[in-house]
Scaffold this motif. Structure first.
Motif, PDB file in Angstrom:
ATOM      1  N   UNK A 197       0.747  -1.281   0.052  1.00  0.00           N
ATOM      2  CA  UNK A 197      -0.048   0.086   0.100  1.00  0.00           C
ATOM      3  C   UNK A 197       0.745   1.350  -0.017  1.00  0.00           C
ATOM      4  N   UNK A 231       2.849   1.724  -3.204  1.00  0.00           N
ATOM      5  CA  UNK A 231       1.770   1.953  -4.387  1.00  0.00           C
ATOM      6  C   UNK A 231       1.047   3.374  -4.555  1.00  0.00           C
ATOM      7  N   UNK A 232       1.212   4.134  -3.413  1.00  0.00           N
ATOM      8  CA  UNK A 232       0.706   5.409  -2.942  1.00  0.00           C
ATOM      9  C   UNK A 232       1.570   6.428  -2.987  1.00  0.00           C
ATOM     10  N   UNK A 233       3.097   6.006  -3.522  1.00  0.00           N
ATOM     11  CA  UNK A 233       3.843   6.975  -3.669  1.00  0.00           C
ATOM     12  C   UNK A 233       4.919   6.825  -4.665  1.00  0.00           C
ATOM     13  N   UNK A 234       4.618   6.127  -5.693  1.00  0.00           N
ATOM     14  CA  UNK A 234       5.343   5.829  -6.919  1.00  0.00           C
ATOM     15  C   UNK A 234       6.554   5.402  -6.758  1.00  0.00           C
ATOM     16  N   UNK A 235       6.882   4.726  -5.716  1.00  0.00           N
ATOM     17  CA  UNK A 235       7.916   3.781  -5.126  1.00  0.00           C
ATOM     18  C   UNK A 235       7.896   2.507  -5.869  1.00  0.00           C
ATOM     19  N   UNK A 274       7.318  -1.833 -10.992  1.00  0.00           N
ATOM     20  CA  UNK A 274       6.790  -2.662 -11.910  1.00  0.00           C
ATOM     21  C   UNK A 274       7.691  -3.197 -13.012  1.00  0.00           C
ATOM     22  N   UNK A 322      -3.432  -2.105 -17.568  1.00  0.00           N
ATOM     23  CA  UNK A 322      -2.957  -0.627 -17.526  1.00  0.00           C
ATOM     24  C   UNK A 322      -1.541  -0.659 -17.673  1.00  0.00           C
ATOM     25  N   UNK A 364       8.242   6.688 -11.107  1.00  0.00           N
ATOM     26  CA  UNK A 364       7.164   6.853 -10.469  1.00  0.00           C
ATOM     27  C   UNK A 364       5.736   7.369 -11.332  1.00  0.00           C
ATOM     28  N   UNK A 413      -2.688   7.842 -16.477  1.00  0.00           N
ATOM     29  CA  UNK A 413      -1.434   7.213 -15.406  1.00  0.00           C
ATOM     30  C   UNK A 413      -0.185   7.854 -15.610  1.00  0.00           C
ATOM     31  N   UNK A 460       5.174  12.480  -8.788  1.00  0.00           N
ATOM     32  CA  UNK A 460       4.616  11.828  -7.667  1.00  0.00           C
ATOM     33  C   UNK A 460       5.837  11.814  -6.484  1.00  0.00           C
ATOM     34  N   UNK A 461       6.820  11.556  -7.220  1.00  0.00           N
ATOM     35  CA  UNK A 461       8.031  11.278  -5.866  1.00  0.00           C
ATOM     36  C   UNK A 461       7.942  12.622  -5.089  1.00  0.00           C
ATOM     37  N   UNK A 471       4.653  13.028  -2.799  1.00  0.00           N
ATOM     38  CA  UNK A 471       4.419  12.206  -1.670  1.00  0.00           C
ATOM     39  C   UNK A 471       5.385  12.190  -1.059  1.00  0.00           C
ATOM     40  N   UNK A 491      -1.713  11.221   0.118  1.00  0.00           N
ATOM     41  CA  UNK A 491      -0.832   9.916   0.381  1.00  0.00           C
ATOM     42  C   UNK A 491      -1.612   9.207   1.626  1.00  0.00           C
ATOM     43  N   UNK A 501      -4.712   7.578   1.025  1.00  0.00           N
ATOM     44  CA  UNK A 501      -4.464   6.354  -0.046  1.00  0.00           C
ATOM     45  C   UNK A 501      -4.158   5.136   0.758  1.00  0.00           C
ATOM     46  N   UNK A 502      -3.359   5.483   1.746  1.00  0.00           N
ATOM     47  CA  UNK A 502      -2.751   3.988   2.305  1.00  0.00           C
ATOM     48  C   UNK A 502      -4.161   3.804   3.310  1.00  0.00           C
ATOM     49  N   UNK A 547      -5.144   1.434  -3.312  1.00  0.00           N
ATOM     50  CA  UNK A 547      -4.364   0.345  -4.580  1.00  0.00           C
ATOM     51  C   UNK A 547      -4.878  -1.054  -4.788  1.00  0.00           C
ATOM     52  N   UNK A 599      -2.150  -1.030  -8.651  1.00  0.00           N
ATOM     53  CA  UNK A 599      -1.436   0.094  -8.266  1.00  0.00           C
ATOM     54  C   UNK A 599      -0.771   0.783  -9.247  1.00  0.00           C
ATOM     55  N   UNK A 600      -1.023   0.323 -10.824  1.00  0.00           N
ATOM     56  CA  UNK A 600      -0.365   0.983 -11.885  1.00  0.00           C
ATOM     57  C   UNK A 600      -0.711   2.408 -12.083  1.00  0.00           C
ATOM     58  N   UNK A 601      -2.261   2.712 -11.950  1.00  0.00           N
ATOM     59  CA  UNK A 601      -2.788   3.806 -12.363  1.00  0.00           C
ATOM     60  C   UNK A 601      -2.428   4.929 -11.076  1.00  0.00           C
ATOM     61  N   UNK A 661      -0.355   6.578  -9.313  1.00  0.00           N
ATOM     62  CA  UNK A 661       0.312   7.683  -9.167  1.00  0.00           C
ATOM     63  C   UNK A 661      -0.332   8.719  -9.872  1.00  0.00           C
ATOM     64  N   UNK A 710      -3.277   9.950  -7.689  1.00  0.00           N
ATOM     65  CA  UNK A 710      -2.785  10.790  -6.594  1.00  0.00           C
ATOM     66  C   UNK A 710      -2.419  12.116  -7.144  1.00  0.00           C
ATOM     67  N   UNK A 738      -8.076   6.412 -15.402  1.00  0.00           N
ATOM     68  CA  UNK A 738      -8.848   5.184 -15.342  1.00  0.00           C
ATOM     69  C   UNK A 738      -8.069   4.388 -14.449  1.00  0.00           C
TER      70      UNK A 738
END
Lengths: 647, 157
Positions: free
Chosen positions: A229, A232-236, A239, A370, B33, B45, B73-74, B77, B88, B91-92, B97, B100-102, B104, B107, B136
């Motif tokens: 979580x 995935x909520x911070x771009x860290x 993938x 995605x 990110x 995205x 995003x870096x 957050x 951020x 979101x947690x 997520x 989680x790909x979308x 960033x 947010x 999306x």
């Protein structure tokens, strides 16, 4: 994602896939050397757990008969600071198994959940599905098939930690207990798992272990935040597409406009002149096609290079599918006799007091994850390393080995976190990884010694295949005034996804692909005659999410509603009556959704309507009650409330 | 050479001026990110901020942002931006997520929305839907996204 399949049949099917890439007899290898090797050139010792792995060193003697899927060393690492890292044997692509599997293991380990981390595995044999004997994320099987496996892994490590503490303190292990990442003695002494891990993991792995009584579970069954979580909520979160090696280049591919076509003429002079383009390579593609790979410093340069290519394609030898003609052909086929999945006794349709006839057409669907498809390959003379989001690392690595002329054990596939997949990250041809390997091989032959990431654009993903097949359903139903169905004559026309794959011999019977018809009729007691036609069209098709249920659920539930409406019955009551006492889960799931929604109690305003559906797929029964806006009998955009239930 | 201000730092990059800012971030500067989803400003995205406004980096050439300030995003957050930190955390908290790909991009759109409101103002459901319409999510996390945005806004009062 993957069709319903009997796990007793699958291992045999998989042998065929594996044999493609297997060049030598499976080697027995001491477990001890496992992790060391995996980090360097890796190892896929063999593919089948029943063939692998004999233990040779003395320390491992006690675990000699444990399968690789039962060996803690491949799954658990405890750092001196007490952090427990669990390696999962699946692809994480949104479904949450990267959290769920560690929860299961941590439960039996009595780990401190705050110190639990997780990571994805490789094509190593330890990470096969313990029942299927193959690397597979699909068919909703992860928790079902690995629940006991991960409990046992946790219990084994716990037993080893207890034994190490007993030795340290010179007491009987039976006098000790564990709690939240520590071993406790009856006199109050305490050692953290991190302090015991090194000694514990050197001990023999116990064969027999006792599992907790579920009433003592404190992690399983508790709402738990995903381990990913924060990242995935911070771009860290990294993938597959984010994986980057020094000097790595990016390749994009010009694919032919018709599946399977070849290059007639190619002028790549303008492409080569684009700044940053390193190579333009003719490469073999899936389905016997030929394409042009443009390799460059980055994606933008590569795609600019691709845009500058002048390619004329030779499409003379391949069928050009035309949507209108195809639909007309499907309609015509639906009227013909053919192989039957169900052939119940039915009264003649003409004699039924009430009748309805309906046609449903479902289009081809791309998976459209995605994160666009991508695969990074680094080649050396005698090995290959691959990084990709793969739902089936073993078959993908075997296919890569075959494409590269390597032995399977010379290929390591590092499974990468994926932005969705929906079945596309496992194709029976392993097309994504094979293509990336062909490009890396061609680049190396051209003197380009760099790791190469092949990246698909969104357009490539939509145009390049694979797809959920187009389907046409045609139903003619006769019933009486009480809604009792007297005859249900149904045809499905659609390409088989399993014909031509290794699964054909198990899943295609009497000319009918089980993945096409799953979800039809059951659980309703209907006198149905189901005729199935599988046309052959030049379109690559594949399992897509719930596979057959993506069309059969809609068809079945819509038609049942139509019958209920035609006989003035409440759609919930009508279904409940059909479920009877036989299908309790269906009944309970629907009742739960009804109770949550206020269906039948809440008076809806003008223009609003209820919808209900129940369906079983991959052992789960799902019911929905929906409140939506309706005009002229059709749903229209607007606020839609949904009450789902799953049993 | 093109000069860029990204997350408060000046960068000189040697790229074709038509290169989308997305690929300068990802391939040239190694900032992964920000995600590539469609390359056509259809999925969101790749959303970043240009002078505080949400833009699609996949379809914005680097030449068009030379005079502006890019935020990714870096930075949003990393705990230094009050609105970004609130988003951020929400979101947690909501476990938004899935794959989680979308996220960033989600947010970044959410943060731009909340930063655009006057201090203490709470976004309406319509404002949230409107601001997020271009992002999306293939996993369908929309309900949690909306809840997290409303929650984040309430913590910013």
């Amino acid at each position: 994602m993957f069709p319903n399949m009997d796990h007793k049949e699958l291992p045999r099917a998989l042998q065929h896939i594996m044999e493609r890439g297997r060049s030598t007899t499976v080697q027995a290898m001491p477990r001890r050397s496992f992790l060391k090797l995996a980090g360097t050139l890796g190892l896929a010792v063999g593919i089948f757990p029943d063939l692998a792995v004999a233990q040779s060193s003395e320390a491992d003697a006690a675990a000699a008969s444990l399968k690789p899927t039962e060996q803690p060393s491949a799954f658990v690492h405890i750092a001196p600071n007490g952090e427990v890292t669990v390696t999962i044997n699946r692809l994480e692509f949104g479904q949450g198994v990267q959290t769920a599997l560690p929860m299961i293991l941590a439960e039996e380990l009595d780990a401190d959940w705050n110190l639990v981390r997780s990571q994805l595995g490789t094509n190593d044999i330890a990470y096969v599905d313990p029942l299927f004997g193959m690397h597979l994320t699909g068919g909703s099987n992860t928790i079902k098939n690995s629940f006991t496996q991960y409990r046992e892994l946790g219990a084994r490590v716990r037993a080893m930690l207890l034994a190490a503490a007993a030795t340290r303190w010179n007491v009987e292990a039976s006098t000790l207990r564990t709690e939240a990442g520590a071993v406790l003695a009856s006199d109050g002494r305490k050692l953290g798992y991190g302090e015991l891990a090194e000694a514990a993991m050197a001990l023999p792995v116990p064969q027999k272990i006792a599992l907790k009584d579920p009433k003592y579970f404190r992690i399983i069954g508790q709402p738990t935040r995903r381990l990913d979580a924060q990242a995935k909520s911070s771009g860290q979160q990294s993938f597959g597409i984010d994986f980057k090696l020094p000097g790595q280049l990016t390749a994009v591919v010009a694919r032919p406009p018709v599946f399977g076509a070849k290059i007639a003429t190619l002028d790549d002079s303008a492409a080569r002149a684009v700044k940053g383009v390193k190579a333009v390579l003719r490469v073999p593609l899936d389905r016997g096609a030929e394409g042009v790979a443009v390799v460059a410093d980055g994606y933008w340069q590569a795609s600019q290079g691709r845009d500058a290519l002048k390619v004329e394609w030779d499409t003379s030898a391949v069928e050009k599918v035309d949507s209108e003609r195809q639909l007309a052909h499907y309609r015509e086929m639906a009227t013909r006799p053919g192989p039957r999945q169900f052939d119940s006794d039915m009264v003649p349709l003409e004699t039924a007091p009430l009748k309805l006839e309906a046609e449903f057409v479902f289009p081809y669907l791309a998976h459209a994850a995605m994160e666009p498809l991508n695969c990074t390959v680094r080649l050396a003379d005698d090995r290959a390393e691959i990084w990709m989001g793969s739902q089936s690392a073993g078959p993908d690595a075997a296919a890569a080995a075959a494409a590269l002329g390597l032995k399977t054990e010379q290929v390591v596939l590092n499974v990468q976190m994926s932005g969705g997949g929906f079945g596309r990250r496992f194709s029976s041809t392993s097309d994504t990884v094979v293509e990336a390997c062909e490009i890396a091989k061609a680049a190396r032959s051209a003197g380009l010694n760099a790791p190469i990431r092949t990246l698909w654009s969104r357009e490539d993903d939509m145009r390049g295949g694979y797809y959920r097949p187009m389907h046409l359903h045609h139903a003619r139903i006769g019933f009486d005034k009480k809604g009792k169905v007297l005859a249900w004559d149904h045809s499905i026309v659609g390409q088989s996804i399993l014909t031509g794959t290794v699964f054909e011999q198990f899943m295609v019977k009497n000319g009918i692909d089980a993945a096409t018809t799953e979800g039809m009729r059951a659980p309703y007691p209907l006198p149905m005659r189901l005729t199935v036609h599988h046309p052959k069209d030049n379109v690559p098709v594949l399992w897509w999410r719930s596979v057959g249920s993506t069309h059969t659920a809609y068809v079945m539930e819509t038609l049942l509603d139509d019958i209920a409406r035609a006989t003035d019955q409440d759609p919930v009551a009508y279904r409940m009556q059909l479920f009877g006492d036989q299908h309790i889960r269906h009944r309970d799931a629907l009742q739960l959704a009804v109770d949550k929604s206020g269906y039948g109690k809440t008076q809806l305003s003008e223009g609003r309507a209820w919808g209900v559906a129940v369906h079983e797929s991959f052992s789960s029964v799902v019911a929905y009650v929906v409140e939506a806006s309706v005009a002229d009998g059709q749903p229209r955009p607007g606020f839609t409330a949904i009450w789902p239930s799953t049993l | 050479m093109i000069s860029l201000n990204i997350n408060g730092r000046e960068h000189e990059v040697d790229v074709d001026p038509e290169t989308p800012i997305l690929w300068v971030l990802r391939d040239t500067l190694g900032m992964s990110g920000t995600k590539f989803g469609c390359g056509a400003a259809l999925c969101g995205a790749c959303t970043v901020h240009l002078d505080g406004e949400a833009i699609r980096s996949c379809s914005t050439p680097v030449s068009a942002v030379e005079s502006g300030k890019i935020t990714t995003i870096e930075k949003t957050t990393d705990g230094t931006d009050r609105v970004g930190a609130a988003v951020h955390a929400a979101w947690v908290r909501h476990d938004v997520a899935q794959c989680g790909y979308c996220q960033s991009g989600q947010i970044m759109s959410a943060t731009a929305l909340l930063a655009s409101l006057s201090p203490g103002a709470q976004p309406t459901a319509e404002e949230i839907d409107s601001a997020m319409a271009g992002n999306i999510c293939r996993c369908g996390t929309y309900a949690r996204i909306r809840a997290a945005i409303a929650d984040a806004a309430s913590t910013l009062v």
